[in-house]
Design an enzyme around this catalytic site. Structure first.
Site, PDB file in Angstrom:
ATOM      1  N   LYS A 221      39.039  83.197  27.145  1.00 33.46           N
ATOM      2  CA  LYS A 221      38.813  82.315  28.285  1.00 33.46           C
ATOM      3  C   LYS A 221      37.609  82.876  29.015  1.00 33.46           C
ATOM      4  CE  LYS A 221      40.389  80.739  32.666  1.00 33.46           C
ATOM      5  NZ  LYS A 221      41.240  80.999  33.830  1.00 33.46           N
TER       6      LYS A 221
ATOM      7  N   GLY B  13      43.071  75.763  40.886  1.00 30.60           N
ATOM      8  CA  GLY B  13      43.078  74.937  42.087  1.00 30.60           C
ATOM      9  C   GLY B  13      44.317  74.082  42.274  1.00 30.60           C
TER      10      GLY B  13
END
Lengths: 260, 338
Positions: free
Chosen positions: A96, A185
């Site tokens: 990632k 988020g």
């Protein structure tokens, strides 16, 4: 089924391993989430990138696929070095990729990201890039060879949910063959459901689960949110309309109902 | 809650490890009139002990933010024991402050804890005049206290001797070499028998400045760690501690930046402070980060896994062990029998 670089998974929730009150609660939350992929951070904490063996053992016990990340990297060189370290440590070509532009918002440095992704893909990595919701950036990442793109919903840890729904929808429409994951988020299961309703393939969560008063219960709630959103997407959501549309015929409705 | 087990009369008590866990065990057993010997592999400076690197916070209400209720239960009982044995222990409360950007974390902290009152800017200034005008609000946990580990451990050791106990420093003994009731308080050194035990690194920095004075520990909201600025005697302040899943030693540059940054955020005058010491300790923790008193097949007692809560809960754990040895009482939440 969900596909990441030719590997298939049934769970559409990816979960992070940071910030839990204890490793036991982390294990409980990961199990309750049903996640099959767990992200682990290499840098950020231990000097020299060496997290304790005892902690890794607890993650390995979960029998999940590990997705190492380059969290905290501020430059292309730093991210590439960390990715190589992760490949050695975890024996995986998955990474990632985070290249951070700004310490306050943890906003991705999209220019550095594309550069780092290109370097890593040429080196045989399978890259999961963490990016903004910008279409041009996503397209450049796909051109570079990314088969997965992970736009943010809002800044990392902000719990604000999707703040640019139209752009995320545009990404889905324009990149139908790319595996898209909303990363960062999200604060509530309804946010995760919304991302899945937009047709995203998966969501990635950490803070909203780890920092809940009861992380294990919250992991279960997110699992349900993700499942509800995905099922709704597959079932085909009705289009929103400007005015009310009755679901039963109005002809023959007694007038005292019609005027109420 | 309790079950009867055969008490073990007047057999001598051997305790291994003179850190905070072992010291309290030795003290309570010695005061109960038992024949106590406390063995410590380190010398009297205790620099090998995790306790040497502890913050010494007695903050059961603040700790409730990230720990299980059992920590609060043991912590509250331990406050009484600290007061009873060391009445000079300061209980000036603790003050929780946040940078405006960490406001969400601050509200979360307020929601997950009790025993605090909300202060406005005047309230903060009234408590800590050094911080006047710097923070618009704060949470005051009035009943919390703190001790200075490097001063309080020798005091506990003195009290053990005064109560008739013996302490042997530089004594690296094994549990199976000892007779009588053996209480193993070795922390991470007990790993040979406690395979689930892991070390969680905590880093701290000691600084010195006479420009600021604080009457109580100040905790600053941080996205990952409970960071405290703890006033010590002689114008010293302890900045700590990180909490890192690693077992190396030393302080990383990143941690140093964060710890010093926290102090600077509390008051810019910390920029002028002199750095006295960087250090790190490894806290012994089980996977649930909760303490355990294990009674093994040979009837030896193992007190371990005190994690970040050593000074907070050690007195209460000692009382539980004493109740077990003297009266056969079992605490089902903390004790495990083989």
């Amino acid at each position: 089924m969900l596909t990441f670089y030719d590997k298939t998974f049934s769970s559409r929730l990816l979960i992070g391993s940071a910030l839990y009150p204890s490793p036991a609660i982390m294990q409980g939350a990961i199990r309750a989430s049903g996640a099959q992929i767990v992200t682990v951070s290499l840098r950020r904490e231990a000097a020299g990138g060496k997290t304790g063996d005892a902690f890794w053992k607890l993650i390995r016990e979960l029998d999940v696929t590990v997705l190492p990340n380059t969290a905290g990297c501020r430059s292309v060189r730093d991210a590439v070095t960390t990715a190589k370290l992760a490949r050695e440590l975890f024996g995986t070509s998955w990474i990632k990729l985070e290249v951070i532009a700004d310490n306050d918002t943890l906003q991705p440095d999209v220019v550095g990201l594309i550069e780092a992704a290109t370097i890593l893909i040429n080196d045989g990595f399978e890259v999961f890039p963490y990016c903004t919701e910008d279409l041009s950036v996503a397209m450049r990442l796909v051109e570079a060879g990314c088969k997965v793109v992970m736009p943010w919903a809002a800044p990392i840890g902000s719990a604000r949910g999707i703040i640019n729904r139209d752009s995320l929808k545009l990404l889905r429409d324009r990149l139908p063959d790319v595996t898209l994951v909303v990363d960062a988020g999200l604060g509530a299961p309804s946010h995760a459901a919304e991302a899945m309703e937009l047709g995203y393939d998966a969501v990635l969560l950490n803070t909203a689960i780890a920092k809940a008063a009861d992380p294990v219960a919250m992991a279960g709630a997110f699992r349900q949110g993700v499942e509800a959103g995905r099922t709704a997407y597959e079932a085909g959501l009705m289009e929103a309309r400007d005015f009310a549309s009755p679901s039963t015929p109005v002809i023959g409705t007694p007038f005292w109902h019609a005027v109420s | 809650m309790y079950q009867d087990k055969s008490p073990r009369g007047d057999s001598p008590i051997s305790i291994i490890g003179a850190g905070i866990a072992g010291a309290w065990q030795a003290l309570l057993f010695a005061q109960a009139g038992r024949d106590v010997t406390l063995h410590e592999r380190s010398d009297a400076t205790m620099t090998l002990s995790t306790s040497h690197w502890a913050g010494g916070m007695l903050a059961p209400w603040c700790e409730a933010e990230a720990s299980e209720p059992v920590i609060s239960r043991l912590g509250l009982r331990a406050l009484d024991l600290w007061r009873r044995e060391l009445p000079e222990t300061p209980f000036n409360g603790s003050l929780v402050l946040a940078h405006p950007r960490d406001r969400a974390d601050y509200e979360r902290f307020a929601r997950l804890t009790s025993g605090h009152q909300r202060l406005d800017a005047r309230g903060v200034a009234a408590l800590e005049p050094s911080l006047a005008g710097r923070f618009r609000e704060g949470l005051f946990f009035a009943a919390e206290g703190h001790v200075e580990p490097r001063r309080v451990l020798p005091k506990l050791h003195e009290k053990i001797i005064a109560a008739g106990g013996a302490i042997r420093f530089d004594s690296d003994v094994r549990a199976d070499e000892l007779d009588g009731v053996v209480i193993d308080c070795r922390g991470l050194a007990a790993r040979d028998g406690e395979r689930e035990l892991r070390g969680v690194k905590g880093e701290l920095i000691l600084v010195e400045t006479s420009e600021i004075s604080l009457s109580r520990p100040v905790r600053l909201m941080h996205p990952r760690w409970p960071l405290y600025v703890i006033p010590r005697e002689d114008h010293l302040f302890m900045l700590g501690a990180t909490s890192i899943e690693a077992e190396d030693t030393g302080v990383s540059v990143r941690s140093a930046l964060e710890l010093l940054g926290a102090a600077y955020a509390v008051h810019p005058a910390f920029a002028e402070a002199r750095i006295v010491e960087f250090g790190s300790g490894l806290r012994p923790a089980f996977p649930d980060n909760l303490p355990r008193i294990t009674i093994d097949a040979e009837e030896r007692i193992h007190v371990n896994g005190l994690y970040r809560h050593g000074f907070l809960i050690a007195p209460a754990l000692a009382e539980l062990t004493l109740n077990y040895v003297a009266r056969g009482q079992i605490d089902n939440e903390v004790m495990r029998c083989a």
